[in-house]
Design an enzyme around this catalytic site. Sequence first.
Site, PDB file in Angstrom:
ATOM      1  CB  SER A  14      39.908  41.125  47.651  1.00 55.12           C
ATOM      2  OG  SER A  14      40.560  40.351  46.686  1.00 55.12           O
ATOM      3  CE1 TYR A  43      39.846  45.696  44.180  1.00 59.95           C
ATOM      4  CE2 TYR A  43      41.402  43.896  43.855  1.00 59.95           C
ATOM      5  CZ  TYR A  43      40.175  44.355  44.272  1.00 59.95           C
ATOM      6  OH  TYR A  43      39.277  43.472  44.807  1.00 59.95           O
ATOM      7  CE  LYS A  92      38.533  45.705  47.729  1.00 61.44           C
ATOM      8  NZ  LYS A  92      37.271  46.313  48.119  1.00 61.44           N
TER       9      LYS A  92
HETATM   10  C1  UD1 Z   1      41.647  39.376  40.875  1.00 59.14           C
HETATM   11  C2  UD1 Z   1      41.942  39.305  42.360  1.00 59.14           C
HETATM   12  C3  UD1 Z   1      40.678  39.472  43.141  1.00 59.14           C
HETATM   13  C4  UD1 Z   1      39.964  40.727  42.702  1.00 59.14           C
HETATM   14  C5  UD1 Z   1      39.624  40.617  41.244  1.00 59.14           C
HETATM   15  C6  UD1 Z   1      38.931  41.880  40.789  1.00 59.14           C
HETATM   16  C7  UD1 Z   1      43.788  37.800  42.903  1.00 59.14           C
HETATM   17  C8  UD1 Z   1      44.222  36.425  43.259  1.00 59.14           C
HETATM   18  N1  UD1 Z   1      42.499  37.990  42.705  1.00 59.14           N
HETATM   19  O1  UD1 Z   1      40.947  38.227  40.535  1.00 59.14           O
HETATM   20  O2  UD1 Z   1      41.004  39.572  44.498  1.00 59.14           O
HETATM   21  O3  UD1 Z   1      38.810  40.913  43.465  1.00 59.14           O
HETATM   22  O4  UD1 Z   1      40.866  40.492  40.538  1.00 59.14           O
HETATM   23  O5  UD1 Z   1      38.631  41.830  39.447  1.00 59.14           O
HETATM   24  O6  UD1 Z   1      44.577  38.722  42.807  1.00 59.14           O
HETATM   25  N2  UD1 Z   1      41.756  34.547  32.929  1.00 59.14           N
HETATM   26  C9  UD1 Z   1      42.004  34.043  31.658  1.00 59.14           C
HETATM   27  N3  UD1 Z   1      41.423  34.674  30.601  1.00 59.14           N
HETATM   28  C10 UD1 Z   1      40.609  35.778  30.750  1.00 59.14           C
HETATM   29  C11 UD1 Z   1      40.352  36.262  32.045  1.00 59.14           C
HETATM   30  C12 UD1 Z   1      40.960  35.630  33.111  1.00 59.14           C
HETATM   31  O7  UD1 Z   1      42.743  33.073  31.497  1.00 59.14           O
HETATM   32  O8  UD1 Z   1      40.134  36.301  29.740  1.00 59.14           O
HETATM   33  C13 UD1 Z   1      42.359  33.865  34.082  1.00 59.14           C
HETATM   34  C14 UD1 Z   1      43.293  34.733  34.882  1.00 59.14           C
HETATM   35  O9  UD1 Z   1      44.581  34.675  34.396  1.00 59.14           O
HETATM   36  C15 UD1 Z   1      43.134  34.109  36.268  1.00 59.14           C
HETATM   37  C16 UD1 Z   1      41.708  33.560  36.292  1.00 59.14           C
HETATM   38  O10 UD1 Z   1      41.312  33.489  34.937  1.00 59.14           O
HETATM   39  O11 UD1 Z   1      44.017  33.037  36.397  1.00 59.14           O
HETATM   40  C17 UD1 Z   1      40.743  34.446  37.046  1.00 59.14           C
HETATM   41  O12 UD1 Z   1      40.893  35.775  36.592  1.00 59.14           O
HETATM   42  P1  UD1 Z   1      39.906  36.942  37.025  1.00 59.14           P
HETATM   43  O13 UD1 Z   1      38.502  36.505  36.852  1.00 59.14           O
HETATM   44  O14 UD1 Z   1      40.347  38.193  36.331  1.00 59.14           O
HETATM   45  O15 UD1 Z   1      40.120  37.072  38.570  1.00 59.14           O
HETATM   46  P2  UD1 Z   1      41.462  37.243  39.443  1.00 59.14           P
HETATM   47  O16 UD1 Z   1      42.525  37.867  38.629  1.00 59.14           O
HETATM   48  O17 UD1 Z   1      41.735  35.967  40.112  1.00 59.14           O
END
Ligand code: UD1
Length: 348
Positions: free
Chosen positions: A128, A155, A159
């Site tokens: 990841s 987590y 990795k």
């Molecule tokens: C993270 C990890 C990724 C991992 C994944 C597993 C990082 C950069 N990435 O992904 O390696 O495989 O978790 O689940 O550490 N968001 C909102 N509202 C929501 C949900 C998410 O605003 O309800 C935003 C988050 O703040 C983030 C983006 O959407 O900025 C993506 O979030 P998400 O889909 O959870 O993935 P990551 O956190 O990037």
Amino acid sequence: MKRSKVLVTGGTGYIGAHTTVELQQAGFEVVVVDNLSNSTEDVIDGIEKITGERPRFYMADCSDLESFTRVFKEEEYFDAAIHFAAFKAVGESVREPLKYYRNNLQSLINLLLLTSESKKGAILFSSSCTVYGQPDKEHLPVREDAPLKKAESPYGLTKQMCEDILSDSSRAFGERIRIISLRYFNPIGAHKSALIGELPRGVPQNLLPFVTQTAIGKRDKLSVFGNDYSTPDGSCIRDYIYVCDLAKAHVAAVERMLFKPGEMESGIEYFNLGTGRGLSVLEVINEFEKATGVKVPYVIAPRREGDVEQVWADPSKANKTLGWRADTPIDEVMRSAWLWEQRLASNS
Ligand code: UD1
């Protein structure tokens, strides 16, 4: 000609199922092992409907050496293994770190032990972009040689630890066992047939499932976690990659290990899998609304603990070496996610 046989651990999971489809369509024989801790056996039906071939399925836990050994005994050999089976919820890993260390590390160690008993082997590991943590600005977009920062969660640390275990093992195994670690950015979307897709349990933690569940009315509104980051619109930036494009990279990587091992730079290689384009949370909402014509009500909420501000890939190594590119247009990807959500709703 005899087909190459690939073991897919975690093959009923989100990325595993899409990869199984692509492998079968590329002519590989696939054997799936999964303990169904975060998926159901129906996924195998979906795969069969798409490809016309049912992969052999073993319900087994890779962290349990005895039951995993039985699979290897029964199957006699594998030409390659793709290891998806792992826990992946960042928040849960903070609350239950030991669950993550035990499962994610033990499963990989067992796979390495079993593979090392054969004369030859090839292992593809699901890593990841979390291994990079928050890269410094000068390292964006991220290349594979960017420094690995301290992990933000147990987590993320699993990795990094798994990659260390792989690199030490590769040194010990030499040319006999080939290893590739694929560092995924943010996979989204579903197969265009809407027969397989992401199946979050309970409240989705990831952005896209939350977007589609809000669009369909299952959730009132989406919370955008923070709009005060130092990004153009204040929300976090990620590299969202279509899951079928991601799955195809696995086929290319398996083919490289099996058919062109002499081209590998060493016994272990690392590739970033992303599009090369960063999208903010607000841009994701906008792209979804544009592609589907459906509104997504949202509010700005506080930052989520442990979130990285911005990260996106420089995928040029994978583009060049694997001859692969994530090129599905974002509107098509959004529509695939929406079609899948509608299909889930019509089944429930
Ligand atoms: C993270 C990890 C990724 C991992 C994944 C597993 C990082 C950069 N990435 O992904 O390696 O495989 O978790 O689940 O550490 N968001 C909102 N509202 C929501 C949900 C998410 O605003 O309800 C935003 C988050 O703040 C983030 C983006 O959407 O900025 C993506 O979030 P998400 O889909 O959870 O993935 P990551 O956190 O990037």
